[in-house]
Design an enzyme around this catalytic site. Structure first.
Site, mmCIF file in Angstrom:
data_model
loop_
_atom_site.group_PDB
_atom_site.id
_atom_site.type_symbol
_atom_site.label_atom_id
_atom_site.label_comp_id
_atom_site.label_asym_id
_atom_site.label_seq_id
_atom_site.Cartn_x
_atom_site.Cartn_y
_atom_site.Cartn_z
ATOM 1 N N LYS A 64 -13.704 25.740 69.776
ATOM 2 C CA LYS A 64 -15.068 25.393 68.643
ATOM 3 C C LYS A 64 -15.598 24.238 70.013
ATOM 4 C CE LYS A 64 -14.696 27.074 64.568
ATOM 5 N NZ LYS A 64 -13.811 28.125 64.662
HETATM 6 C C1 LIG Z 1 -13.347 29.837 64.504
HETATM 7 C C2 LIG Z 1 -12.199 30.470 64.898
HETATM 8 C C3 LIG Z 1 -12.001 31.804 65.819
HETATM 9 C C4 LIG Z 1 -13.649 32.443 65.106
HETATM 10 O O1 LIG Z 1 -14.860 32.602 65.584
HETATM 11 P P1 LIG Z 1 -15.861 32.970 65.512
HETATM 12 O O2 LIG Z 1 -17.292 31.713 66.159
HETATM 13 O O3 LIG Z 1 -16.296 33.078 63.737
HETATM 14 O O4 LIG Z 1 -15.658 34.689 65.172
HETATM 15 C C5 LIG Z 1 -11.199 32.143 66.042
HETATM 16 N N1 LIG Z 1 -10.145 31.703 66.123
HETATM 17 C C6 LIG Z 1 -10.139 30.531 66.580
HETATM 18 C C7 LIG Z 1 -8.955 29.852 67.294
HETATM 19 C C8 LIG Z 1 -11.331 29.254 65.679
HETATM 20 O O5 LIG Z 1 -10.933 28.354 64.874
#
Ligand SMILES: *Cc1c(COP(=O)(O)O)cnc(C)c1O
Length: 477
Positions: free
Chosen positions: A120
């Protein structure tokens, strides 16, 4: 190029107009009116670009209302080896998203070298700089209110800390995050970051955010904003690393590659879809879920059947414990050829607590044309995959990345490279790593004593009025 709502009832807007908002006024999600497309010649010319050059080449096609020099300056400030230097010591951080080869034709794309050790950060760090720029220009400030089960909240806080004209009020469940995740957020001492630990679960936090968003008077008075996963700026920033990974594997030859993406809210893999729509030669986009397999069910059967919070399982890949994928509407809009009345009708069913069946409508062949496939993974699969990756490739992966690798391996085709996206580092999810390997994952330098740092957090009841009062008291700090 303007942005339009998937439900077709909101006026077209420019990039910075939608940057600070969330949903379109008609309840839909914003998408570019048409996707800009890179030609084969464009792609050949992009193959040798570094991350910043690629980011600018892509974003300048998606950002319609910012001077190019300003966008370039923000990109150059964001995507530095220093910001993205928290990963494995043997990674080449100058690549920003280094590619790790496991064996011929099988790769992990490292996306977790940012400050909070999850993918993220790839988008959120840019968003922080874009927000600051846009608010300065407009002479406004914003109070970001969010709910987190772990990764989103910390990524938002580390992106917004110290930024002028931005305050972050982040609700997290007092219990439920890993000790590392808690410490990561609560140890921030920046005066513009407000951690609120709610005596309840993630859904209580989410409900409070919804209640506040529905209080239009409060929302306007205190300039409440959001950085949740439907934010278009986040999706746009995530498109970049698909290109970067593609060129790292395929060079300028124009061959196809496949990606496998651990998915929850469908944000990450939606960016892959958009990269494909912009001309990147992606063969397959494989959606990997954990036991909360709503998306896998859809891609296998055509039935989208979101579940309730009570039906959502708590798993060892908790950032994917989601049963209503908030970005899914973007893909469905493309699938139905941008028929906004159709999208609105489908989401009327979803919002009414039901779902929909696209098989009955003969749309599942089109899903294949878009390259989508899927699979799911269980706790036992996750543990076995973490073990396998460690023993076979000497690479320690986290639980979410393990879900992706497990599913990615099952969808490989001869001659087509498979790139599995890493979404977090193992240090964030220590407990399962210990279970799998009987080892404590290595921590990036500087984070060894994270849990013992002083904390700045307010613990509160799940009481919307009390939390509104707290925001009102601090909104002008
Ligand atoms: C947010 C997240 C996901 C999922 O990603 P999306 O964009 O919501 O599909 C997967 N793994 C981790 C570690 C995350 O923080």
């Amino acid at each position: 190029m303007k942005y339009v709502s998937t439900r077709g009832q909101s006026p077209a807007q420019s990039f910075t107009e939608i940057l600070l908002g969330g949903l379109a006024p008609d309840g839909g999600l914003y998408l570019p009116e048409t996707y800009p497309r890179f030609s084969r010649e464009d792609l050949a010319a992009m193959a040798a670009m570094d991350y910043r050059q690629l980011a600018f080449a892509i974003l300048s096609r998606l950002v319609d209302d910012m001077p190019g020099a300003d966008l370039r300056a923000l990109v150059d400030k964001t995507y530095t080896a220093q910001v993205y230097s928290h990963g494995r010591p043997d990674s080449d951080f100058s690549q920003i998203t280094p590619l790790r080869k496991l064996e011929d034709g099988l790769f992990i794309l490292e996306l977790s070298n940012g400050p909070t050790l999850a993918f993220k950060d790839m988008a959120m760090q840019l968003l922080g700089n874009l927000f600051e720029y846009a608010l300065d220009k407009a002479g406004q400030d914003i109070n970001i209110l969010g709910a987190t089960s772990g990764d989103t909240g910390s990524a938002a806080e580390y992106a917004m800390r110290g930024k002028h004209n931005v305050r972050v009020f982040m609700l997290s469940p007092a219990q439920g995050m890993t000790p590392f995740q808690q410490a990561q957020m609560y140890s921030l001492q920046d005066p513009n970051i407000f951690n609120i630990a709610v005596r309840g679960v993630f859904d209580d936090c989410q409900d409070i955010v919804k209640n506040v968003s529905n209080d239009l008077e409060f929302k306007a008075k205190y300039r409440i904003g959001a950085v949740n996963s439907i934010n278009w700026g986040r999706i746009a920033a995530q498109v970049i690393y698909y290109f970067k990974a593609y060129f790292a594997v395929a060079g300028s030859g124009g061959g196809e590659v496949s990606f496998c993406v651990p998915s929850g809210n469908f944000g990450n893999v939606c960016a892959g879809h958009i990269a494909r729509m912009m001309g990147l030669p992606i063969r397959k986009l494989v959606v990997a879920t954990n036991e909360n397999d709503v998306l896998d069910e859809f891609f296998r059967s055509g039935v989208y059947r979101p579940r309730t919070a009570a039906q959502t399982l708590h798993t060892s890949s908790p950032s994917m414990d989601i049963s209503k994928a908030s970005n899914f509407e973007r893909f469905i809009a493309d699938l139905v050829g941008r028929d906004s009345a159709k999208v609105a009708a489908l989401w009327k069913q979803v919002d009414g607590g039901a779902g929909f069946d696209l098989k009955a409508e003969g749309l599942m062949d089109r899903v294949k044309e878009f390259g989508f496939e899927s699979g799911s993974s269980s706790h036992a699969d996750r543990v076995a995959t973490i073990r396998m990756a460690w023993e076979k490739y000497r690479t320690m992966i986290d639980t979410h990345t393990a879900d992706g690798l497990k599913v990615g391996l099952a969808h490989r085709e001869p001659g087509v490279p498979m790139i599995c996206l890493e979404t977090a580092l193992p240090a964030k999810f220590e407990e399962t790593i210990r279970e799998a390997l009987n080892l404590r994952p290595e921590r990036p330098a500087g984070l060894e004593d994270l849990e013992s740092l002083p904390r700045r957090v307010e613990t509160m009841d799940p009481d919307t009025a009390a939390i509104q009062a707290y925001i009102a008291r601090h909104a002008d700090d």
